[in-house]
Design a protein around this motif. Sequence first.
Motif, short mmCIF file in Angstrom:
data_model
loop_
_atom_site.label_atom_id
_atom_site.label_comp_id
_atom_site.label_asym_id
_atom_site.label_seq_id
_atom_site.Cartn_x
_atom_site.Cartn_y
_atom_site.Cartn_z
N HIS A 6 0.83 -1.20 0.00
CA HIS A 6 0.00 0.00 0.00
C HIS A 6 0.86 1.25 0.00
O HIS A 6 0.56 2.23 -0.71
CB HIS A 6 -0.93 0.00 1.22
N VAL A 7 1.93 1.25 0.82
CA VAL A 7 2.82 2.42 0.89
C VAL A 7 3.49 2.65 -0.45
O VAL A 7 3.57 3.79 -0.94
CB VAL A 7 3.86 2.22 2.01
N VAL A 12 4.03 5.78 -5.40
CA VAL A 12 4.10 5.77 -6.87
C VAL A 12 3.13 6.78 -7.46
O VAL A 12 3.40 7.42 -8.48
CB VAL A 12 3.81 4.35 -7.40
N CYS A 13 1.99 6.96 -6.80
CA CYS A 13 0.99 7.91 -7.30
C CYS A 13 1.23 9.32 -6.76
O CYS A 13 1.24 10.30 -7.51
CB CYS A 13 -0.41 7.43 -6.91
N ALA A 341 -3.32 13.54 -2.09
CA ALA A 341 -3.01 12.51 -1.10
C ALA A 341 -4.18 11.54 -0.94
O ALA A 341 -3.99 10.31 -0.88
CB ALA A 341 -2.67 13.17 0.24
N VAL A 342 -5.42 12.10 -0.86
CA VAL A 342 -6.59 11.24 -0.73
C VAL A 342 -6.74 10.36 -1.96
O VAL A 342 -7.01 9.15 -1.87
CB VAL A 342 -7.85 12.10 -0.51
N TYR A 347 -6.13 5.22 -4.72
CA TYR A 347 -5.49 4.46 -5.80
C TYR A 347 -4.70 3.28 -5.23
O TYR A 347 -4.76 2.16 -5.76
CB TYR A 347 -4.56 5.37 -6.59
N ALA A 348 -3.94 3.54 -4.15
CA ALA A 348 -3.13 2.47 -3.55
C ALA A 348 -4.01 1.33 -3.06
O ALA A 348 -3.71 0.15 -3.28
CB ALA A 348 -2.29 3.03 -2.40
N TRP A 349 -5.12 1.71 -2.41
CA TRP A 349 -6.02 0.66 -1.89
C TRP A 349 -6.64 -0.13 -3.04
O TRP A 349 -6.69 -1.36 -3.02
CB TRP A 349 -7.09 1.32 -1.04
#
Length: 653
Positions: A6-7, A12-13, A341-342, A347-349
């Motif tokens: 996730h990190v 990356v985004c 950030a949100v 995106y990560a999730w």
Amino acid sequence: MIKLGHVKSFMVCFAPLSVVFLSIVGFLAWEGSSVREKAIADDQRYALEKSISVLRERIEIVISDLLILSESKQIDAVVAGTSNLTELADEFAVFSLRRGLYDQIRLLDNDGIEVVRVNYGSGIPFSVPVRELQDKSNRSYFRMARNAPRGTIYISGVDLNEEFGQIEKPIKPVVRLSAPVFDKFGERHGVMVLNLRAAPIFNEVVDALRLDGAEPFVLDDDGGWMLGGEEGENWSEELTGKPSSIGDRYPKAWENMQLGLQSFRVDSGFYSVQRLDVSDLFLARNSLRSLAVIFGSDDEKSSRLNLYVGARLPTDTLNQLLSPERDTLIIVSAAFLLLIAVGSAAYAWTRQNQIIASFDARLSEQVLRASKNSVVVADENGIILKVNPGFTAMTGYLPNEAVGKPLSFLRAQRENAEALDDILMSARANGIWEGEVRNRRKGGDFFYSNVVVSAITDPTTSDVNFVEMGLDISRHMENAQELWRQANHDALTGLPNRLLFEDRLEVSCGHSENEGHSVGLLYIDLDGFKPVNDRYGHEIGDQVLRKVGERIKNTIRQGDTVARLGGDEFAVIADDVNGREEAEWVAQKIAASIQRPIEIDALSITVGASVGIAIFPTDCKETVALLGLADEKMYQNKRIRKSKSGDLASALK
């Protein structure tokens, strides 16, 4: 639970998006001032050009007024003795009141003595008594215009009005214009003089320049303040004997003005300025007239003839306009970074869930996203694995009736079913295929569908599945067909119109050239149709035209074309005829069918037909000329028929 994946996905985004956003903000902050400065410059230049245009329009009016007054019929009447100076003064007073531009209107005799003088006063023009009229023979506006030829005007520079050798208070900037006066016989009778009130015109010019806190000004050719200076600076040389110029306070700005720069920025602010050369200002507006202009004289200050008009935007005001609010910029930037950030966290999730989820989950997601339309999931052989409710709504097949069958069972024709293999192959090669296909519903009726077929490969097994998304476009196809029919068919008879007829004629003639047969073109015009319209009205006439169209259509052979070209004119394409004889035989059949009585309600109406025949390619090889030839022969036949009818009528008498 947050994992290392996730990190990584978050960074990356978030990292590149933040760098891009901050770079854009920095670039916009750096570039924004230049863009805003250009916008400010454009606004100032537009306002300045508008002001100069207003000034030129006012000058055009003044010159026209001077010429009108110098050629006044009332002056001719005074010279002829049929009018007096009092009436002339009254005319000048009315003119002055209507214009409101002139401080004085004067008529000087040939010796420079005021004959008539009208002062504007405090807004009420009045004629100066004879005892107060003055000798102006030594003034330049008299001397320069006294011996000038007809069609010449004299224009002074801008100066303060004087009375009895003293500057009038409050000050009145004026421009003096004069022109010689001639009677209708060409005899010279003095000089007409206008004292133009410059202050109202200057105020009108500079008012348009007060944009965003700009400070307008008017300078003489030496930079002396005429308008826009601080207290005591305007007209300081005339009033105090001590000249004061813009160069004393803003030397760099004055230097740029003398270099001819019209828009520039210096320490004292942003300037938009234009130098007005008096000769350009007057002559440009009167280039089409036979008009000579004398500018100033040796005893006038030359700097009053050429002016600088412009506006200064002070530095502090300019900086306030160019620099955005820093606090606002910081708040907006922080808000956007928070959104990034949100979004990056989301995106990560999502990314991690996509990686973990199975291939079936991705297929379900694809189906869910396209659920409003028909969605079919098939294996690599085109066998249906899954359908959505949109598929059932569009085709009528329930899921259990479709699953396990090949996609080809929906296709309306065998060739479409065979083309399915090519569609799947194209989707496999390119990832996607899109086109229109003709399908069959469960009830048996056909419909057109816009289909997108996507090939999705499982990265773990390399298996390929196909997702077909379809949209029913039958109504759109029907609408398109109806529009085509309306554009190519006659609204009254339903027959092809001239546009479609000419297209079919081109096609028939093309086939004739390739296959070596002849085409007969029959041009038909009804005889006696106009009296039907005149006697029974257009509604009955329209029914007659429909009946005639039906009879012609029923008379010709299958494959031939009949069209209504307009009015009571029809045409027939007799394809593959055996020479002119067969075409004439067809024409006779058509004429005979038209001549039969037409029964409409209780009416029995009879009309005839004149037919002109042209044969392709015997008579002509150009379709347009062929149609014209058939038309011409039709009119020849019509004239022959009328001639025979006339001879028969004469014989019966």
